[in-house]
Design an enzyme around this catalytic site. Structure first.
Site, PDB file in Angstrom:
ATOM      1  N   ARG A 159       0.844  -1.192   0.000  1.00  0.00           N
ATOM      2  CA  ARG A 159       0.000   0.000   0.000  1.00  0.00           C
ATOM      3  C   ARG A 159       0.871   1.232   0.000  1.00  0.00           C
ATOM      4  NH1 ARG A 159      -4.746   0.646   4.177  1.00  0.00           N
ATOM      5  NH2 ARG A 159      -3.045   0.865   5.661  1.00  0.00           N
ATOM      6  N   THR A 178      -1.421   7.494  -0.603  1.00  0.00           N
ATOM      7  CA  THR A 178      -2.655   7.372  -1.395  1.00  0.00           C
ATOM      8  C   THR A 178      -3.497   6.163  -0.990  1.00  0.00           C
ATOM      9  OG1 THR A 178      -1.621   5.960  -3.056  1.00  0.00           O
ATOM     10  CG2 THR A 178      -1.435   8.350  -3.383  1.00  0.00           C
ATOM     11  N   ASP A 194       0.043  -3.436  11.912  1.00  0.00           N
ATOM     12  CA  ASP A 194       0.531  -3.805  10.580  1.00  0.00           C
ATOM     13  C   ASP A 194       0.856  -5.299  10.576  1.00  0.00           C
ATOM     14  OD1 ASP A 194       2.432  -4.366   8.387  1.00  0.00           O
ATOM     15  OD2 ASP A 194       2.197  -2.224   8.010  1.00  0.00           O
ATOM     16  N   ASP A 249       4.444  -6.350   9.381  1.00  0.00           N
ATOM     17  CA  ASP A 249       5.493  -6.006  10.348  1.00  0.00           C
ATOM     18  C   ASP A 249       5.428  -6.915  11.573  1.00  0.00           C
ATOM     19  OD1 ASP A 249       6.653  -4.014   8.851  1.00  0.00           O
ATOM     20  OD2 ASP A 249       5.429  -2.410   9.715  1.00  0.00           O
TER      21      ASP A 249
HETATM   22  O1  LIG Z   1      -7.041  -3.137   2.044  1.00  0.00           O
HETATM   23  P1  LIG Z   1      -5.819  -2.279   1.894  1.00  0.00           P
HETATM   24  O2  LIG Z   1      -6.074  -0.854   2.288  1.00  0.00           O
HETATM   25  O3  LIG Z   1      -5.201  -2.403   0.534  1.00  0.00           O
HETATM   26  O4  LIG Z   1      -4.765  -2.790   2.987  1.00  0.00           O
HETATM   27  C1  LIG Z   1      -4.477  -4.127   3.174  1.00  0.00           C
HETATM   28  C2  LIG Z   1      -3.082  -4.434   2.731  1.00  0.00           C
HETATM   29  O5  LIG Z   1      -2.130  -3.810   3.593  1.00  0.00           O
HETATM   30  C3  LIG Z   1      -1.231  -4.781   4.083  1.00  0.00           C
HETATM   31  O6  LIG Z   1      -0.153  -4.950   3.240  1.00  0.00           O
HETATM   32  P2  LIG Z   1       1.089  -3.916   3.209  1.00  0.00           P
HETATM   33  O7  LIG Z   1       0.871  -2.873   2.170  1.00  0.00           O
HETATM   34  O8  LIG Z   1       1.364  -3.426   4.587  1.00  0.00           O
HETATM   35  O9  LIG Z   1       2.252  -4.841   2.670  1.00  0.00           O
HETATM   36  P3  LIG Z   1       3.082  -5.967   3.441  1.00  0.00           P
HETATM   37  O10 LIG Z   1       2.233  -7.206   3.427  1.00  0.00           O
HETATM   38  O11 LIG Z   1       4.299  -6.099   2.632  1.00  0.00           O
HETATM   39  O12 LIG Z   1       3.352  -5.475   4.845  1.00  0.00           O
HETATM   40  C4  LIG Z   1      -2.072  -6.022   4.121  1.00  0.00           C
HETATM   41  O13 LIG Z   1      -1.311  -7.206   4.233  1.00  0.00           O
HETATM   42  C5  LIG Z   1      -2.861  -5.928   2.851  1.00  0.00           C
HETATM   43  O14 LIG Z   1      -2.181  -6.422   1.726  1.00  0.00           O
HETATM   44  O1  LIG Z   2      -4.685  -2.217   9.794  1.00  0.00           O
HETATM   45  C1  LIG Z   2      -4.051  -2.529   8.766  1.00  0.00           C
HETATM   46  C2  LIG Z   2      -4.385  -2.040   7.488  1.00  0.00           C
HETATM   47  C3  LIG Z   2      -3.660  -2.439   6.418  1.00  0.00           C
HETATM   48  N1  LIG Z   2      -2.626  -3.281   6.592  1.00  0.00           N
HETATM   49  C4  LIG Z   2      -2.278  -3.758   7.812  1.00  0.00           C
HETATM   50  O2  LIG Z   2      -1.330  -4.544   7.932  1.00  0.00           O
HETATM   51  N2  LIG Z   2      -3.001  -3.360   8.865  1.00  0.00           N
HETATM   52 MG   LIG Z   3       2.455  -4.200   5.945  1.00  0.00          MG
END
Ligand SMILES: O=P(O)(O)OC[C@H]1O[C@H](OP(=O)(O)OP(=O)(O)O)[C@H](O)[C@@H]1O
Ligand SMILES: O=c1cc[nH]c(=O)[nH]1
Ligand SMILES: [Mg+2]
Length: 215
Positions: A110, A114, A206, A209
């Site tokens: 994400r 944005t 997150d 993380d």
């Molecule tokens: O519904 P959304 O608003 O799109 O958010 C959800 C996304 O955010 C997180 O990923 P992140 O971008 O943190 O990537 P990561 O898995 O690499 O931490 C999560 O694992 C989803 O993929």
């Molecule tokens: O709460 C949230 C939203 C998006 N992605 C995450 O990992 N946590």
């Molecule tokens: Mg993430």
């Protein structure tokens, strides 16, 4: 976002074991190892629910005692598709239950400003169009990542898709209903909403993380 009449009702798994493990998962004091273990255990239970309607067929077998008729899975084979990176936390538990499934990966993150999903990787099995697919990601926040991943999976020819997550926000549920009303969602909880940074509240933070200890 307008609601469609054909929206498929999400399945919220309210089993006591799921709710207990989800509560432990949410706690900020849960360690990285604990978070990973709970995610895996919850994934097993979610997989059980997500596969509830798989077709079966009768087969004749011999037990040590006599002949009988049992049931085995029939129909299309399964493919799990993990949205990187946090989806991999769910994948492990799913594969424990369905070890023969094929696996695809879609890399998305994400954009923090944005909240749009940015793609950086995709690898799906060659025969994915002949499979039923379960797309996995712990979090459905705005829904942008899930919808973008499912766009890709549909573009590859897949017609039967289930989305499995640990937590959803109403915003993400509405977005998915508008973009992919045919996709069934299986989750442990639909939380209150999103905060100003797009995080699910009360949520669990997150997921990536916490799974990988990167922050
Ligand atoms: O519904 P959304 O608003 O799109 O958010 C959800 C996304 O955010 C997180 O990923 P992140 O971008 O943190 O990537 P990561 O898995 O690499 O931490 C999560 O694992 C989803 O993929
Ligand atoms: O709460 C949230 C939203 C998006 N992605 C995450 O990992 N946590
Ligand atoms: Mg993430």
């Amino acid at each position: 976002m307008s609601e469609t009449n054909t929206r498929m009702a999400p399945i919220v798994v309210d089993h006591p074991l799921v709710q207990h493990k989800l509560t432990r998962l949410r706690q900020a004091s849960t360690s990285t190892a604990g978070f990973r273990r709970l995610t895996r255990e919850l994934s097993l239970l979610l997989c059980y629910e997500a596969t509830r309607d798989l077709p079966t067929e009768a087969v004749e077998i011999e037990t040590p005692v006599e002949s009988t008729t049992g049931r085995t899975l029939s129909g299309k084979k399964l493919c799990f598709i993990s949205i990187l990176r946090a989806g991999n936390g769910i994948l492990d538990g799913m594969l424990d239950l369905v070890p023969a499934a094929r696996v695809g990966h879609i890399g998305l993150y994400r954009d923090h400003d944005t909240l749009e999903a940015i793609e950086y990787y995709m690898k799906l099995p060659d025969d994915v169009a002949e499979r039923d697919c379960i797309v996995v990601d712990p979090m459905l926040a705005t829904g942008h990542s899930a919808a973008a991943a499912i766009d890709r999976v549909k573009a590859a020819g897949v017609t039967n898709i289930i989305f499995v997550c640990l937590l959803g926000a109403p915003e993400g549920m509405d977005y998915m209903a508008a973009r992919h009303p045919d996709v069934k969602i299986v989750t442990c909880s639909i939380d209150r909403g999103l905060n100003e940074k797009g995080y699910i509240v009360p949520g669990l933070g997150d997921a990536g993380d916490r799974l990988f200890g990167t922050r």
